[in-house]
Design a protein around this motif. Structure first.
Motif, PDB file in Angstrom:
ATOM      1  N   ASP A   4       0.808  -1.221   0.000  1.00 22.50           N
ATOM      2  CA  ASP A   4       0.000   0.000   0.000  1.00 22.50           C
ATOM      3  C   ASP A   4       0.841   1.271   0.000  1.00 22.50           C
ATOM      4  O   ASP A   4       0.278   2.372  -0.048  1.00 22.50           O
ATOM      5  CB  ASP A   4      -0.912   0.027   1.238  1.00 22.50           C
ATOM      6  CG  ASP A   4      -2.043  -0.983   1.162  1.00 22.50           C
ATOM      7  OD1 ASP A   4      -2.273  -1.532   0.059  1.00 22.50           O
ATOM      8  OD2 ASP A   4      -2.693  -1.236   2.189  1.00 22.50           O
ATOM      9  N   LEU A   5       2.152   1.138   0.086  1.00 25.88           N
ATOM     10  CA  LEU A   5       2.989   2.335   0.190  1.00 25.88           C
ATOM     11  C   LEU A   5       2.795   3.293  -0.992  1.00 25.88           C
ATOM     12  O   LEU A   5       2.732   4.507  -0.781  1.00 25.88           O
ATOM     13  CB  LEU A   5       4.457   1.952   0.347  1.00 25.88           C
ATOM     14  CG  LEU A   5       5.408   3.117   0.647  1.00 25.88           C
ATOM     15  CD1 LEU A   5       5.036   3.800   1.960  1.00 25.88           C
ATOM     16  CD2 LEU A   5       6.859   2.634   0.696  1.00 25.88           C
ATOM     17  N   PRO A   6       2.708   2.818  -2.241  1.00 29.31           N
ATOM     18  CA  PRO A   6       2.472   3.778  -3.334  1.00 29.31           C
ATOM     19  C   PRO A   6       1.188   4.585  -3.155  1.00 29.31           C
ATOM     20  O   PRO A   6       1.158   5.786  -3.442  1.00 29.31           O
ATOM     21  CB  PRO A   6       2.413   2.885  -4.577  1.00 29.31           C
ATOM     22  CG  PRO A   6       3.244   1.692  -4.218  1.00 29.31           C
ATOM     23  CD  PRO A   6       2.952   1.458  -2.764  1.00 29.31           C
ATOM     24  N   LEU A   7       0.114   3.934  -2.668  1.00 31.46           N
ATOM     25  CA  LEU A   7      -1.133   4.656  -2.442  1.00 31.46           C
ATOM     26  C   LEU A   7      -0.968   5.676  -1.331  1.00 31.46           C
ATOM     27  O   LEU A   7      -1.370   6.844  -1.474  1.00 31.46           O
ATOM     28  CB  LEU A   7      -2.260   3.684  -2.087  1.00 31.46           C
ATOM     29  CG  LEU A   7      -3.563   4.324  -1.600  1.00 31.46           C
ATOM     30  CD1 LEU A   7      -4.170   5.231  -2.675  1.00 31.46           C
ATOM     31  CD2 LEU A   7      -4.571   3.254  -1.167  1.00 31.46           C
ATOM     32  N   PHE A   8      -0.380   5.271  -0.201  1.00 31.32           N
ATOM     33  CA  PHE A   8      -0.177   6.201   0.894  1.00 31.32           C
ATOM     34  C   PHE A   8       0.691   7.372   0.447  1.00 31.32           C
ATOM     35  O   PHE A   8       0.404   8.533   0.776  1.00 31.32           O
ATOM     36  CB  PHE A   8       0.467   5.486   2.088  1.00 31.32           C
ATOM     37  CG  PHE A   8      -0.516   4.860   3.027  1.00 31.32           C
ATOM     38  CD1 PHE A   8      -0.910   5.509   4.182  1.00 31.32           C
ATOM     39  CD2 PHE A   8      -1.058   3.614   2.759  1.00 31.32           C
ATOM     40  CE1 PHE A   8      -1.820   4.940   5.056  1.00 31.32           C
ATOM     41  CE2 PHE A   8      -1.971   3.028   3.626  1.00 31.32           C
ATOM     42  CZ  PHE A   8      -2.350   3.688   4.781  1.00 31.32           C
ATOM     43  N   SER A   9       1.753   7.088  -0.287  1.00 29.55           N
ATOM     44  CA  SER A   9       2.655   8.156  -0.721  1.00 29.55           C
ATOM     45  C   SER A   9       1.926   9.155  -1.615  1.00 29.55           C
ATOM     46  O   SER A   9       2.034  10.375  -1.430  1.00 29.55           O
ATOM     47  CB  SER A   9       3.856   7.564  -1.461  1.00 29.55           C
ATOM     48  OG  SER A   9       4.679   6.816  -0.587  1.00 29.55           O
ATOM     49  N   ALA A  10       1.197   8.642  -2.600  1.00 29.84           N
ATOM     50  CA  ALA A  10       0.491   9.544  -3.518  1.00 29.84           C
ATOM     51  C   ALA A  10      -0.583  10.344  -2.799  1.00 29.84           C
ATOM     52  O   ALA A  10      -0.769  11.538  -3.068  1.00 29.84           O
ATOM     53  CB  ALA A  10      -0.121   8.728  -4.656  1.00 29.84           C
ATOM     54  N   ALA A  11      -1.296   9.700  -1.858  1.00 36.44           N
ATOM     55  CA  ALA A  11      -2.370  10.404  -1.158  1.00 36.44           C
ATOM     56  C   ALA A  11      -1.827  11.421  -0.168  1.00 36.44           C
ATOM     57  O   ALA A  11      -2.309  12.565  -0.105  1.00 36.44           O
ATOM     58  CB  ALA A  11      -3.273   9.395  -0.446  1.00 36.44           C
ATOM     59  N   LEU A  12      -0.830  11.039   0.604  1.00 42.04           N
ATOM     60  CA  LEU A  12      -0.329  11.936   1.642  1.00 42.04           C
ATOM     61  C   LEU A  12       0.402  13.138   1.044  1.00 42.04           C
ATOM     62  O   LEU A  12       0.327  14.245   1.583  1.00 42.04           O
ATOM     63  CB  LEU A  12       0.592  11.171   2.593  1.00 42.04           C
ATOM     64  CG  LEU A  12      -0.116  10.121   3.466  1.00 42.04           C
ATOM     65  CD1 LEU A  12       0.904   9.292   4.245  1.00 42.04           C
ATOM     66  CD2 LEU A  12      -1.100  10.768   4.424  1.00 42.04           C
ATOM     67  N   THR A  13       1.104  12.933  -0.050  1.00 37.73           N
ATOM     68  CA  THR A  13       1.791  14.073  -0.668  1.00 37.73           C
ATOM     69  C   THR A  13       0.816  15.012  -1.368  1.00 37.73           C
ATOM     70  O   THR A  13       1.175  16.145  -1.694  1.00 37.73           O
ATOM     71  CB  THR A  13       2.860  13.604  -1.671  1.00 37.73           C
ATOM     72  OG1 THR A  13       2.282  12.698  -2.616  1.00 37.73           O
ATOM     73  CG2 THR A  13       4.001  12.895  -0.952  1.00 37.73           C
ATOM     74  N   ALA A  14      -0.419  14.556  -1.596  1.00 34.70           N
ATOM     75  CA  ALA A  14      -1.425  15.426  -2.220  1.00 34.70           C
ATOM     76  C   ALA A  14      -2.128  16.317  -1.214  1.00 34.70           C
ATOM     77  O   ALA A  14      -2.837  17.251  -1.612  1.00 34.70           O
ATOM     78  CB  ALA A  14      -2.464  14.567  -2.955  1.00 34.70           C
ATOM     79  N   VAL A  15      -1.951  16.046   0.085  1.00 41.13           N
ATOM     80  CA  VAL A  15      -2.608  16.857   1.111  1.00 41.13           C
ATOM     81  C   VAL A  15      -1.891  18.193   1.232  1.00 41.13           C
ATOM     82  O   VAL A  15      -0.662  18.225   1.410  1.00 41.13           O
ATOM     83  CB  VAL A  15      -2.587  16.134   2.471  1.00 41.13           C
ATOM     84  CG1 VAL A  15      -3.216  17.009   3.554  1.00 41.13           C
ATOM     85  CG2 VAL A  15      -3.321  14.803   2.378  1.00 41.13           C
ATOM     86  N   PRO A  16      -2.591  19.306   1.122  1.00 39.20           N
ATOM     87  CA  PRO A  16      -1.920  20.612   1.256  1.00 39.20           C
ATOM     88  C   PRO A  16      -1.280  20.749   2.629  1.00 39.20           C
ATOM     89  O   PRO A  16      -1.864  20.369   3.651  1.00 39.20           O
ATOM     90  CB  PRO A  16      -3.060  21.621   1.079  1.00 39.20           C
ATOM     91  CG  PRO A  16      -4.165  20.867   0.417  1.00 39.20           C
ATOM     92  CD  PRO A  16      -4.033  19.454   0.878  1.00 39.20           C
TER      93      PRO A  16
END
Length: 386
Positions: free
Chosen positions: A93-105
């Motif tokens: 799940d790391l790719p999903l977490f990385s993409a989602a968390l880096t999208a948070v302002p």
């Protein structure tokens, strides 16, 4: 005319318990990473707490199994997750977490102007961390030397206030390196933590769609929920979360329901709930995912529990006793060699059945921690985080 589904607190808490292996533990042989994924990560600022979180949800799982998943087969990753805090996450799940968390302002920096990094400097630090850790395991001091060498002396200025000390400037974005997938924890070298770069994963979600996928995962585990609940769990700007939920609703990807008489959201079509409430006694450690994400908090921490088990309204400061899905006490364990004493302070009168279940839970804590447990029922005299 569409009728809005009405969902009670009992039904919501019963479904949350089922989906997080609290209604019944995962069967023997269930991968530890699958259990961590159902929780959206196990909080691991203190590794033993994550070991208990996972162990209480899976038959036979011990701290040795958790550490094997971390350091041997690497199906788990220890890194910075929601709220910038350390979590155990499934490696897949790391790719999903990385993409989602880096999208948070990112919100405003808590540091004075003379301490902050510019966005350009922050990007340089995150890239330098990834380069330094590629194929290597470094201690914090070794990593600091590498980051300064790759960026400039400004990164090493000891200006960042932390724990009655001053840390190098670059460390204020260490969690962002975790979010970006350029840093995770490695096995300790003696008493010192090490860091490395995670093995590359195969993202199953388009990075542009990651926030939406993340909302779906959150609502599956913790719904019904509002944008404000999601923002609080993620430490994200409430306005951003409200806009995101609005876009997903307009696209038909989430569905409005009535949760205890107020509007809330579930993933579209995911409106099946048990009659509830959940039954049984459970012991959960510091910052367990169920109590951090569970909302509304005044329902999860009813009556005396709201004062006893929360710290200034913040969940997770105390390990908690759950009775039928709500917080009904606190507990503490003190280990001495191969033995651990588990002191439980109930805030309600336990039935004979609940007392038996409490004893079973204490045995399970001991099994997870590979210790022989002893149960004491009485006042917990230590404070938060003890």
């Amino acid at each position: 005319m569409t009728t809005t589904v009405e969902i009670t607190w009992d039904a919501a808490s019963a479904r949350r318990a089922e989906r997080q292996f609290l209604a019944g533990p995962a069967g023997a042989g269930t991968p530890v990473a699958e259990v961590a994924g159902a929780m959206l990560g196990a909080h691991a600022q203190v590794l033993s707490a994550a070991e208990v979180s996972l162990g209480m949800r899976a038959d036979g799982v011990t701290r040795a199994d958790v550490r094997a998943a971390l350091w041997d087969d690497r199906s788990l990753i220890k890194t910075y997750g929601p709220r910038g805090t350390v979590h155990l996450l499934p490696a897949r799940d790391l790719p999903l977490f990385s993409a989602a968390l880096t999208a948070v302002p990112s919100g405003p920096s808590p540091f004075p102007p003379g301490v902050r990094l510019t966005e350009e400097q922050a990007g340089q630090v995150v890239a330098a961390i990834g380069d330094a850790l590629d194929g290597r395991f470094l201690t914090l001091d070794e990593l600091s030397e590498e980051v300064v060498a790759r960026t400039g002396p400004w990164a090493g200025d000891r200006v960042m206030p932390a724990f009655q000390d001053l840390w190098p400037r670059w460390r204020q974005v260490m969690h962002r390196a975790g979010w970006a997938g350029t840093l995770c924890f490695g096995p300790n070298r003696g008493r010192k933590a090490t860091y490395t770069r995670p093995l590359p994963g195969n993202p199953e979600t388009d990075p542009g769609d990651a926030p939406a996928a993340f909302v779906h995962r959150y609502l599956h585990a913790y719904g019904p929920a509002t944008p404000q609940h999601f923002a609080r769990w993620l430490a994200a700007p409430p306005g951003w979360a409200t806009t995101l939920f609005g876009e997903l609703a307009a696209a038909g990807r989430i569905e409005e329901v009535r949760f205890e008489g107020t509007p809330a959201w579930v993933a579209a079509g995911d409106t099946g709930f048990p009659e509830g409430p959940p039954r049984g006694v459970r012991l959960l450690p510091y910052f367990d995912a169920y109590v951090i994400a569970g909302q509304p908090r005044e329902r999860l921490f009813p009556a005396a529990a709201y004062q006893r088990a929360l710290g200034g309204g913040q969940a997770g400061n105390h390990p908690v006793l759950l009775v039928d899905g709500v917080v009904a006490g606190v507990w503490h364990q003190r280990r001495r060699g191969r033995r651990t004493t588990v002191t439980v302070e109930p805030l309600v009168r336990l039935t004979a059945r609940q007392k038996r279940e409490l004893g079973e839970q204490v045995e399970r804590v001991g099994e997870a921690l590979e210790a022989t447990p002893e149960l004491l029922v009485g006042e917990v005299t230590v404070g938060p985080h003890a």
